[in-house]
Design an enzyme around this catalytic site. Structure first.
Site, PDB file in Angstrom:
ATOM      1  N   LYS A  54       0.820  -1.217   0.000  1.00  0.00           N
ATOM      2  CA  LYS A  54       0.000   0.000   0.000  1.00  0.00           C
ATOM      3  C   LYS A  54       0.848   1.259   0.000  1.00  0.00           C
ATOM      4  CE  LYS A  54      -2.180  -0.594   3.922  1.00  0.00           C
ATOM      5  NZ  LYS A  54      -1.757  -1.889   4.463  1.00  0.00           N
TER       6      LYS A  54
ATOM      7  N   ARG B  19      -9.245   1.569   8.818  1.00  0.00           N
ATOM      8  CA  ARG B  19      -8.777   0.248   9.196  1.00  0.00           C
ATOM      9  C   ARG B  19      -9.773  -0.481  10.065  1.00  0.00           C
ATOM     10  NH1 ARG B  19      -3.069   0.779   8.819  1.00  0.00           N
ATOM     11  NH2 ARG B  19      -1.842  -0.947   9.616  1.00  0.00           N
TER      12      ARG B  19
ATOM     13  N   ARG C   6      11.782  -7.117   5.375  1.00  0.00           N
ATOM     14  CA  ARG C   6      11.925  -5.797   4.754  1.00  0.00           C
ATOM     15  C   ARG C   6      12.790  -4.849   5.583  1.00  0.00           C
ATOM     16  NH1 ARG C   6       6.017  -2.813   5.337  1.00  0.00           N
ATOM     17  NH2 ARG C   6       6.005  -2.711   7.610  1.00  0.00           N
TER      18      ARG C   6
ATOM     19  N   ARG D 227      11.942  -1.991  10.986  1.00  0.00           N
ATOM     20  CA  ARG D 227      10.928  -1.247  11.723  1.00  0.00           C
ATOM     21  C   ARG D 227      10.656  -1.997  13.021  1.00  0.00           C
ATOM     22  NH1 ARG D 227       5.547   0.262   8.563  1.00  0.00           N
ATOM     23  NH2 ARG D 227       4.532  -0.845  10.247  1.00  0.00           N
TER      24      ARG D 227
ATOM     25  N   ARG E  68      -0.451  -8.174  14.183  1.00  0.00           N
ATOM     26  CA  ARG E  68      -0.961  -7.225  13.173  1.00  0.00           C
ATOM     27  C   ARG E  68      -1.837  -7.946  12.163  1.00  0.00           C
ATOM     28  NH1 ARG E  68       4.603  -5.184  11.559  1.00  0.00           N
ATOM     29  NH2 ARG E  68       3.670  -4.057   9.816  1.00  0.00           N
TER      30      ARG E  68
HETATM   31  P1  ADP Z   1       1.349  -1.814   8.417  1.00  0.00           P
HETATM   32  O1  ADP Z   1       2.638  -2.177   7.755  1.00  0.00           O
HETATM   33  O2  ADP Z   1       1.010  -2.720   9.569  1.00  0.00           O
HETATM   34  O3  ADP Z   1       0.221  -1.590   7.452  1.00  0.00           O
HETATM   35  P2  ADP Z   1       1.242   1.002   9.186  1.00  0.00           P
HETATM   36  O4  ADP Z   1       2.493   1.763   9.011  1.00  0.00           O
HETATM   37  O5  ADP Z   1       0.109   1.297   8.297  1.00  0.00           O
HETATM   38  O6  ADP Z   1       1.685  -0.503   9.153  1.00  0.00           O
HETATM   39  O7  ADP Z   1       0.738   1.135  10.703  1.00  0.00           O
HETATM   40  C1  ADP Z   1       1.577   0.863  11.792  1.00  0.00           C
HETATM   41  C2  ADP Z   1       0.780   0.904  13.098  1.00  0.00           C
HETATM   42  O8  ADP Z   1       0.182   2.190  13.261  1.00  0.00           O
HETATM   43  C3  ADP Z   1      -0.396  -0.072  13.156  1.00  0.00           C
HETATM   44  O9  ADP Z   1       0.004  -1.363  13.561  1.00  0.00           O
HETATM   45  C4  ADP Z   1      -1.308   0.631  14.169  1.00  0.00           C
HETATM   46  O10 ADP Z   1      -0.872   0.432  15.482  1.00  0.00           O
HETATM   47  C5  ADP Z   1      -1.121   2.094  13.838  1.00  0.00           C
HETATM   48  N1  ADP Z   1      -2.124   2.576  12.840  1.00  0.00           N
HETATM   49  C6  ADP Z   1      -1.879   2.971  11.563  1.00  0.00           C
HETATM   50  N2  ADP Z   1      -3.016   3.343  10.937  1.00  0.00           N
HETATM   51  C7  ADP Z   1      -4.012   3.153  11.838  1.00  0.00           C
HETATM   52  C8  ADP Z   1      -5.419   3.326  11.806  1.00  0.00           C
HETATM   53  N3  ADP Z   1      -6.066   3.766  10.698  1.00  0.00           N
HETATM   54  N4  ADP Z   1      -6.124   3.034  12.919  1.00  0.00           N
HETATM   55  C9  ADP Z   1      -5.523   2.591  14.028  1.00  0.00           C
HETATM   56  N5  ADP Z   1      -4.211   2.389  14.133  1.00  0.00           N
HETATM   57  C10 ADP Z   1      -3.444   2.667  13.058  1.00  0.00           C
END
Ligand code: ADP
Ligand code: ZN
Length: 210
Positions: free
Chosen positions: A13, A83, A122, A150, A161
């Site tokens: 994404k 989400r 990654r 990360r 996750r």
């Molecule tokens: P991923 O690689 O898991 O898609 P992101 O960078 O999108 O990672 O998100 C990392 C973390 O940030 C998530 O595991 C969550 O804790 C928090 N987060 C991101 N976007 C949201 C959202 N829309 N609602 C709630 N928590 C979020």
């Protein structure tokens, strides 16, 4: 152009969102990036969000919804938001008030074994957050920053996750399919260039129909 990208963590994404936002010159909103930045700057929101993120849980809906609402422009690519169902409903309400319907919702479909493989391997640029495949040597090709892992890309957190994804985010496919007929499935296994081509083809044909 108002686009939502759905898909499990590690589905690509972020990569596609950056490209789409450059190609169509629209705002890129990555809630993950914004939250990591808030944590790094130790803001009030960052302090509230940190423990949820470290454990692979969702940050509470209201915090994230307010954060997005405060930033959202009229044209955008949303990456990592919504989400959960409450987040999707809040987004609908917000867009309805502004009379700005979504153009398309894409789901990047990638099997779970592949997700686990990608996330455990990654590397990310610790400065600009660009993502690189495993085995990449040297510094970030974009900014020269240092590459590293990360914090939430460790096996236990990845499993959590994915569990959260299945439980809270996956149902959004049905939500956008049934309620709005907006959902488009995109096979996420191909090369980034091929996926980008599929996305732009669909968006350009959606545009010419309006
Ligand atoms: P991923 O690689 O898991 O898609 P992101 O960078 O999108 O990672 O998100 C990392 C973390 O940030 C998530 O595991 C969550 O804790 C928090 N987060 C991101 N976007 C949201 C959202 N829309 N609602 C709630 N928590 C979020
Ligand atoms: Zn970089």
């Amino acid at each position: 152009m108002r686009i939502v990208l759905l898909g499990p963590p590690g589905s690509g994404k972020g990569t596609q969102a950056v490209r789409l936002s450059e190609h169509y010159r629209v705002q890129h909103v990555s809630t993950g990036d914004i939250l990591r930045d808030e944590v790094a700057r130790q803001t009030e929101l960052g302090k509230q969000a940190k423990s949820f993120m470290d454990q692979g849980e969702l940050v509470p809906d209201q915090l994230v919804v307010d954060m997005v609402a405060a930033r959202l422009k009229d044209s955008f690519v949303l990456d990592g938001f919504p989400r959960s169902l409450p987040q999707a409903e809040s987004l609908d309400l917000l867009l309805k008030e502004k009379n700005l319907p979504l153009t398309a919702v894409f789901n990047l479909d990638v099997p779970e074994e592949e997700i686990v493989r990608r996330l455990t391997k990654r590397l990310v640029c610790l400065a600009c957050k660009a993502v690189f495949p495993s085995g990449t040597q040297g510094a970030c090709a974009k900014c020269g920053g240092k590459l590293g892992k990360r914090g939430d890309d460790k096996p236990e957190t990845i499993r959590e996750r994915l569990r959260v994804y299945r439980q809270k985010t996956k149902p959004l496919e049905d939500y956008y399919h049934h309620r709005q007929g907006l959902l488009r499935q995109i096979p996420g296994m191909g090369a980034p260039d091929e996926i980008f081509k599929l996305l732009t083809q669909q968006l350009d044909s959606a545009k010419s129909k309006n």
